[in-house]
Design an enzyme around this catalytic site. Structure first.
Site, PDB file in Angstrom:
ATOM      1  N   ASP A  12      -7.386   2.711  -3.948  1.00 46.58           N
ATOM      2  CA  ASP A  12      -8.096   1.562  -3.387  1.00 46.58           C
ATOM      3  C   ASP A  12      -9.409   1.336  -4.119  1.00 46.58           C
ATOM      4  OD1 ASP A  12      -6.184   0.829  -1.456  1.00 46.58           O
ATOM      5  OD2 ASP A  12      -6.772   2.563  -0.260  1.00 46.58           O
ATOM      6  N   LYS A  15      -8.893  -2.627  -7.953  1.00 48.53           N
ATOM      7  CA  LYS A  15      -8.315  -3.041  -9.241  1.00 48.53           C
ATOM      8  C   LYS A  15      -8.065  -4.537  -9.292  1.00 48.53           C
ATOM      9  CE  LYS A  15      -4.862  -0.329  -8.671  1.00 48.53           C
ATOM     10  NZ  LYS A  15      -5.349   0.424  -7.515  1.00 48.53           N
ATOM     11  N   GLY A  39      -1.477  -3.907  -2.741  1.00 50.16           N
ATOM     12  CA  GLY A  39      -2.029  -5.022  -1.970  1.00 50.16           C
ATOM     13  C   GLY A  39      -3.234  -5.549  -2.693  1.00 50.16           C
ATOM     14  N   HIS A  40      -3.219  -6.816  -3.076  1.00 51.85           N
ATOM     15  CA  HIS A  40      -4.439  -7.353  -3.673  1.00 51.85           C
ATOM     16  C   HIS A  40      -4.733  -8.746  -3.154  1.00 51.85           C
ATOM     17  CE1 HIS A  40      -1.167  -7.130  -6.775  1.00 51.85           C
ATOM     18  NE2 HIS A  40      -1.222  -8.423  -6.596  1.00 51.85           N
ATOM     19  N   GLN A 234      -1.676   1.276  -7.448  1.00 50.65           N
ATOM     20  CA  GLN A 234      -2.024   2.614  -6.919  1.00 50.65           C
ATOM     21  C   GLN A 234      -3.054   3.318  -7.835  1.00 50.65           C
ATOM     22  OE1 GLN A 234       1.780   2.049  -7.032  1.00 50.65           O
ATOM     23  NE2 GLN A 234       1.277   0.843  -5.248  1.00 50.65           N
TER      24      GLN A 234
END
Ligand code: IMP
Length: 458
Positions: A12, A15, A39-40, A234
């Protein structure tokens, strides 16, 4: 020119924001591993887009490619594409024909295995998206690939082989009868139903011109002078090989996987930039060791772990960083920066530069500490030990930095690197020195405009 972006901690690091900043100078943004476990959030023209599978560059008009190292759930893929289209975008997404497909039974088995592991305190806290079971089938040579969806005969043959095994695993190993279990969709274990749904996805993929021979496609784009970004999902500490096994994801976020997961040679990745993304402190969901942990979170911090005497600092960081689960609202565990983890990540991926996010979150503290090394059996360790159990035995040894004030970070971002408070710059210089790579960017807030770019890479 290529740029590979790799998370250097627990996944987390922010990125997405960095991919977004550098991706705007790219033509093609490629994911090389993972699936819809990422998740972004991308903010474009004041609109927020939440994506878990499609490369974030697709929102900005880049070509987005899901490489052969990815595992692709077509339901998620088409849901995300439809959502973007409903909002007026026309994303150009390509999918490697060699990428593996996440089928409904993978998700079900992921959930059931996690439940069983939880009984033994072994659960990895997976995202439940079927990532591990899909990669298992890839390695076991019983997977279904995107290319198979395009050929109904091959798809049927693959399903006829795999589905009875999955049903037997569910019923005979886990003791969950398919038909009379409320949580189990019986169609997930039915060859005809799966064939009908997934061959339709194949038709749709073909109709929309999405399937590609990934390596050949990218080589052609590269030869034409396109700028490529390889977007790792990740982070290194949850890499299947280099992370805290078995509390890891089932793929390799480290840079080497960018070659395997796209079909380009390692020289291509090595000739480009490899940017490690660092969060200025640590946060973590779930159980397991965390040598630099501040405070403790009941139910997650192991017995005897954490630093209850630093719970006020933990609370401060948690509040300032919004470190609460997005779905559950549960507090996340937080800790000081773990520098042995960063040295490990920098070596495993060969960072040519780093981007450090969230230095604004630490602003206002009198002192900022870092776990500089570990002490293990009376010896000093500068990098992570190979087993998670030994990592749990490590005592962090700290260095202390003078804190920096909370300032108008928007104004700092607008002015550039030299406007960052001096003590924060000392902290950044220390990180660069320890990982052996210069600072390329600094995140001082959540928005794209709050990333200070020191080195324009593309
Ligand atoms: P899986 O990838 O769903 O199999 O989950 C395996 C482990 O990786 C779990 O501890 C997850 O919480 C973690 N994980 C997977 N994806 C991410 C991510 O994008 N950010 C942070 N942790 C992740």
């Amino acid at each position: 020119m290529t740029l590979t972006i790799v998370g250097s901690q627990l996944g987390d690091e922010g990125k997405g924001g960095i991919v977004d900043v550098y991706g705007s100078g790219a033509d093609v943004v490629v994911r090389y591993q993972g699936g819809d476990n990422a998740g972004h959030t991308v903010v474009q023209d004041g609109q927020e887009y939440k994506l878990s599978l499609i490369p974030s560059g697709a929102v900005r008009g880049n070509v987005g490619v899901l490489g052969n190292g990815c595992v692709v759930n077509p339901r998620t893929l088409f849901d995300e594409i439809s959502t973007l289209r409903e909002r007026g975008l026309d994303p150009d997404v390509r999918v490697a024909e060699r990428a593996h497909v996440i089928l409904p039974y993978h998700r079900i088995l992921d959930g059931i295995e996690e439940e069983r592991k939880a009984e033994e305190d072994l659960s990895a806290g997976t995202t439940g998206r079927g990532i591990g079971p899909t990669y298992e089938d890839r390695a076991g040579r019983r997977g279904v690939r995107i290319g198979d969806l395009l050929d109904p005969g091959t798809l049927r043959a693959r399903l006829e082989y795999a589905v009875p095994q999955k049903r037997a695993l569910l019923e005979d190993v886990y003791g969950v009868p398919v038909e009379d279990h409320d949580d189990v969709d019986a169609d997930a274990f039915d060859v005809d139903a799966l064939h009908a749904e997934f061959s339709e996805y194949g038709e749709r993929l073909a109709r929309e011109g999405m399937p590609v021979n990934c390596g050949a496609f990218l080589a052609e784009r590269r030869a034409a002078g396109d700028r490529l970004v390889f977007e790792g999902a990740q982070g290194t500490a949850i890499d299947l090989d280099h992370g805290i096994y078995p509390y890891v994801t089932s793929s390799n976020p480290t840079a080497g996987a960018a070659a395997v997961g796209t079909g380009l040679g390692p020289g291509v990745i090595g000739d480009g930039e490899v940017l490690g993304i660092v969060k200025a402190y640590l946060s973590r969901v779930g159980t397991g060791p965390l040598p630099t942990e501040l405070g403790r979170v009941d139910g997650q911090t192991p017995a005897g772990g954490g630093r209850p005497d630093a719970s006020d600092v933990a609370e401060y960081v948690r509040e300032e960083g919004g470190e609460y689960g997005t779905v559950t609202g549960r507090p996340r565990r937080v800790g000081w920066l773990d520098v042995p983890m960063l040295r490990h990540a920098a070596r495993a991926s060969g960072f040519t530069g780093v981007a450090v996010n969230h230095i604004d979150v630490l602003a206002g503290l009198d002192q900022v500490k870092v776990g500089h090394a570990y002490e293990l059996d009376g010896e000093e360790l500068e990098t992570m030990p190979t087993t998670t159990e030994r990592w749990a035995d490590c005592e962090a040894t700290f260095r202390t930095f003078d804190g920096w004030p909370d300032v108008d970070w928007g104004a700092v971002a607008a002015s550039g690197y030299d406007a960052i408070p001096e003590n924060a710059r000392a902290y950044l210089a220390y990180i660069a020195e320890e990982v052996g790579a210069p600072i390329y960017a600094v995140g001082v807030g959540p928005g794209r405009e709050q990333t200070i770019v020191v080195e324009e890479l593309l």
